[in-house]
Enzyme design. Structure first.
Site, PDB file in Angstrom:
ATOM      1  N   LYS A  14      45.297  26.114  23.571  1.00  0.00           N
ATOM      2  CA  LYS A  14      46.567  25.834  24.238  1.00  0.00           C
ATOM      3  C   LYS A  14      47.764  25.941  23.297  1.00  0.00           C
ATOM      4  O   LYS A  14      48.838  26.378  23.713  1.00  0.00           O
ATOM      5  CB  LYS A  14      46.542  24.441  24.880  1.00  0.00           C
ATOM      6  N   THR A  15      47.598  25.558  22.027  1.00  0.00           N
ATOM      7  CA  THR A  15      48.732  25.650  21.092  1.00  0.00           C
ATOM      8  C   THR A  15      49.159  27.105  20.909  1.00  0.00           C
ATOM      9  O   THR A  15      50.357  27.408  20.849  1.00  0.00           O
ATOM     10  CB  THR A  15      48.368  25.028  19.729  1.00  0.00           C
TER      11      THR A  15
ATOM     12  N   ASP B 297      53.952  19.533  25.940  1.00  0.00           N
ATOM     13  CA  ASP B 297      52.569  19.635  25.470  1.00  0.00           C
ATOM     14  C   ASP B 297      51.870  18.293  25.677  1.00  0.00           C
ATOM     15  O   ASP B 297      52.515  17.235  25.702  1.00  0.00           O
ATOM     16  CB  ASP B 297      52.571  20.018  23.986  1.00  0.00           C
ATOM     17  N   GLU B 298      50.540  18.308  25.815  1.00  0.00           N
ATOM     18  CA  GLU B 298      49.734  17.083  25.997  1.00  0.00           C
ATOM     19  C   GLU B 298      50.292  16.231  27.140  1.00  0.00           C
ATOM     20  O   GLU B 298      50.436  15.005  27.023  1.00  0.00           O
ATOM     21  CB  GLU B 298      49.688  16.259  24.694  1.00  0.00           C
TER      22      GLU B 298
ATOM     23  N   GLN C 113      41.190  14.850  29.446  1.00  0.00           N
ATOM     24  CA  GLN C 113      41.386  14.286  28.105  1.00  0.00           C
ATOM     25  C   GLN C 113      42.477  13.213  28.092  1.00  0.00           C
ATOM     26  O   GLN C 113      43.055  12.928  27.043  1.00  0.00           O
ATOM     27  CB  GLN C 113      41.719  15.393  27.099  1.00  0.00           C
TER      28      GLN C 113
ATOM     29  N   ARG D 241      34.216  17.527  20.752  1.00  0.00           N
ATOM     30  CA  ARG D 241      34.608  17.697  19.349  1.00  0.00           C
ATOM     31  C   ARG D 241      33.557  18.499  18.592  1.00  0.00           C
ATOM     32  O   ARG D 241      33.824  19.013  17.510  1.00  0.00           O
ATOM     33  CB  ARG D 241      34.776  16.335  18.644  1.00  0.00           C
TER      34      ARG D 241
END
Length: 739
Positions: A37-38, A217-218, A248, A614
């Site tokens: 996504k970044t 973002d987020e 998340q 993770r």
């Protein structure tokens, strides 16, 4: 003929490119874990400037940490140097920037000071003089939460934050005082810009004209106040794009509201959704394990992650006898892989639900020579509540310990001021150095005398429990499932419990805000757990303190190494990745906690999902048959989440051999009648948990009568079912408790 894209768009997959090239309507980029996504956000900023001719100063991108904002800015700049002029900030940084320029409209001087949490507590403490500091801290925490939800002191919904009658009054007085001083707290950095934008249409129009594109973002971590700020900044022509993952959203305790992302298509009408479902981090079985748990949530938009890495080894679910075996399993697994040069230390991460669970790993790793680092928290023995408890214990061994005495003699407050403490220390120095004896005879004010006598009695009473025969006279008895007091029955843990409870430290540390108070109590519980292994004697106490000091000295050098195993809570893993991950403590009451229902249970599932995703190459999950809780080893039930995992993507290993099986009565010795029920004769009842060396754990689902005796039917966690005659119980079965 295929479409030709600029070179910087070529590395993107189809869904990433679709998100970058999207314009017009509002856009929600639903970005799964490890989906890049970044890269999408930074590439989109560069594309808008380079291909759409957008003035970079008309772009506002907000995220939640300064580190993330700096990384986004740097990566966008690498693609398009003009992106340097775009505004990339955190929500709070943007709020401060806004108020420096427009705060006068709300009566603020541009040179206002931003109060952090400690400043806010101190300010409130000066307003509420009749409350202990711990209670004031709790009120300050609730004021902060109220601001997260955009609730003023007059709002009817404020009772959902704190229903106590005085809370509304304290909140109002706090706000009045802040206004008088002319400073703001973190909540104000979001709320006040919203109030100004709503009260002054000309300011709102100016910002609508300034920012043509707003990206967040987020977004799953945004709170209600931040949603209101986003809405006010967006004009009729603003292109708004938010990026996040509903699966998340794990920071509810900080005010994050998952409904922001779930309701985005409703709040921003006509919005499009682009799902980023290609995962570049994990193997397919790992993603399947994570998804099969979070898929049980009702509050989600839904997506199906695809592993670009393809297949890999199945995640392993390991059942272990107790937490000591869990620690040893983790250590052996890591040591063997490093010795074989398959991995580095830093390739490994051990995840746990609460900070207190780190102690066993820290202690064992130090003694095994495994370098580690604890992420997101103080090292166990450096935590305030642990140092307080150890100071009390130190005085039992050495009443001349001035450092320990100064630390706890007036904690919690007993009206023993610094002058009185100095007087006691000076008196002791000129005698035999015994601070406790000096305190008994020194002349003090009535209040200080009373407080000191109470403290000295706590120490004297604590000494009584350094004798085996006094343990059973301990007035504290365990209360299963409750965490409001420390309890103990075994070994040195009784002495530790008596000291910490009777000194008032338990209550002092418990009466923090909800999050900090529970965490501190968990840590004290874990210290008492550790003490239960030592003899209840002065020698046992000396051994205990000596072992701790040795561990602390090794702790300092261990954390200096860069190549080290990571010890980390599930919450702190967000945004990180490791080649091999061990998720520990998958038992009911630990993860998830027993008090989690409804929306809170759904957040626990999301926390499991975050932890599992993770892992890049290998994932291990541990669950213990027994765990020391409240100073006793108690039977533990496997986590609800283990029953939700798709068993086709797991390898199950049971390493709980060595426990005595429950005796099974001979069927032929009894006849069925009113006094002898079938379950009594079988030695099993519905709901009992059993273990099988091949199938793992399972539960008894029914018991039937037969000519040869009761037949016990078992359904295993891997989906298989079988039955056995209780009189001829196979050695492969073992009873492990109730479901």
């Amino acid at each position: 003929m295929s479409e030709v894209f600029p070179a910087y768009l070529e590395p993107l997959n189809d869904e990433q490119r679709r998100a970058v090239l999207h314009t017009g309507k509002p856009l929600l980029i639903l970005a799964g874990a490890g989906s890049g996504k970044t890269r999408v956000i930074t590439t989109k900023i560069a594309w808008l400037i380079r291909e759409q001719g957008l003035d970079p100063r008309s772009i506002l991108a907000v995220t939640f940490t300064n580190k993330a904002a700096r990384e986004m800015a740097e990566r966008a700049k690498q693609i398009e140097p003009l992106a340097e002029d775009a505004m990339l900030r955190t929500f709070h940084s943007f709020g401060a920037w806004f108020l420096r320029r427009n705060g006068s409209l709300a009566g603020l001087n541009p040179n206002f000071i931003i109060y952090d949490d400690d400043d806010a507590i101190s300010l409130l403490y000066g307003i509420i003089e009749d409350k202990p500091r711990a209670e004031v801290k709790h009120i300050a925490y609730n004021i902060s939460r109220a601001k997260d939800y955009f609730l003023t002191s007059c709002d009817p919904l404020l009772a959902q934050i704190d229903s106590k009658g005085d809370f509304r009054k304290y909140y109002a007085r706090y706000e009045e005082r802040l206004t008088q001083i002319g400073n703001v707290d973190f909540g104000d950095l979001i709320i006040k810009p919203v109030e100004i934008l709503r009260a002054y249409p000309e300011v709102a129009r100016r910002f609508h004209d300034r920012f043509k594109v707003i990206m967040v973002d987020e977004y799953q971590d945004a709170n209600v106040a931040q949603f209101h700020l986003l809405k006010e900044l967006c004009g009729p022509e603003t292109y708004v794009c938010v990026v996040g993952d509903d699966d998340q959203s794990i920071y509810r305790f900080r005010g994050a509201e998952v409904k922001n992302i779930l309701e985005f298509p409703e709040k921003f009408s006509g919005a499009d959704i682009v799902r980023l479902e290609s995962n570049y981090r994990s193997t397919s079985p790992i993603l399947q394990t994570a998804s099969s748990v979070v898929d049980n949530n009702k509050g989600r938009l839904g997506k199906t992650l695809r592993a670009e890495k393809g297949n890999g080894s199945l995640p392993a679910l390991i059942y272990l006898s107790n937490q000591d075996e869990e620690t040893k399993f983790c250590a052996d697994k890591i040591l063997n892989s490093v010795k074989k040069k398959e991995t580095n230390w830093s390739d490994w991460a051990i995840l746990y639900r609460t900070n207190a669970q780190s102690l066993g790993f820290e202690t064992f790793f130090l003694r095994s020579g495994i370098p580690y680092r604890v992420v997101g928290s103080l090292k166990f023995y450096e935590r305030e509540e642990i140092k307080d408890a150890l100071a009390l214990l130190a005085l039992l061994v050495n009443p001349r310990d001035e450092i320990a005495f100064r630390r706890v003699v007036n904690k919690p407050a007993r009206a023993i001021g610094a002058v009185s403490i100095d007087k006691i220390v000076d008196t002791a120095i000129y005698n035999d150095g015994n601070l406790l004896e000096a305190g008994k005879n020194i002349e003090l004010s009535a209040k200080a005398r009373k407080g000191l006598d109470e403290f000295l009695k706590v120490i004297d009473d604590g000494k009584k429990y350094l004798d085996e025969k006094n343990i059973h006279s301990c007035t504290n008895t365990p209360t299963r499932g409750k965490k409001d007091i420390l309890t103990a029955r075994e070994g040195l843990s009784v002495c530790v419990t008596q000291l910490v409870n009777n000194s008032g430290l338990t209550k002092y540390h418990q009466e923090q805000d909800e999050v900090a108070g529970n965490s501190k109590l968990d840590n004290l519980n874990e210290l008492v757990n550790t003490a239960s292994r030592y003899k209840p004697s002065i020698e046992g106490l000396i051994d205990f303190l000596e072992d701790i000091e040795l561990d602390r000295s090794m702790e300092d050098s261990s954390n200096e190494q860069q190549d080290a195993v990571t010890l980390i809570t599930f919450h702190n893993t967000k945004g990180l990745e490791f080649k091999r991950v061990i998720m520990t403590g998958l038992e009911q009451g630990i993860f998830p906690r027993d008090d989690k229902k409804g929306d809170e249970l759904e957040e626990e599932r999301r926390l499991f999902y975050v932890g599992a995703t993770r892992a890049m190459d290998e994932l291990y999950i541990t669950s213990c048959k027994k765990r020391r809780m409240y100073r006793e080893s108690e039977l533990a039930k496997p986590s609800l989440f283990l029953s939700e995992i798709d068993k086709s993507c797991l390898q199950i290993m049971d390493q709980t051999a060595g426990y005595t099986r429950t005796p099974v009565r001979s069927y032929n010795a009894f006849k069925l009648n009113d006094d002898n029920k079938l379950e009594d004769i079988a030695g099993y009842k519905r709901g009992d948990r059993v273990s099988h060396e091949y199938h793992g754990h399972g539960g008894v689902v029914k018991i039937k009568d037969s000519a040869e005796g009761p037949v016990v039917y078992v359904r295993f966690d891997n989906g298989k079912e079988t039955f056995f005659n209780s009189e001829k119980l196979s050695h492969k079965f073992e009873k492990i408790g109730d479901d």
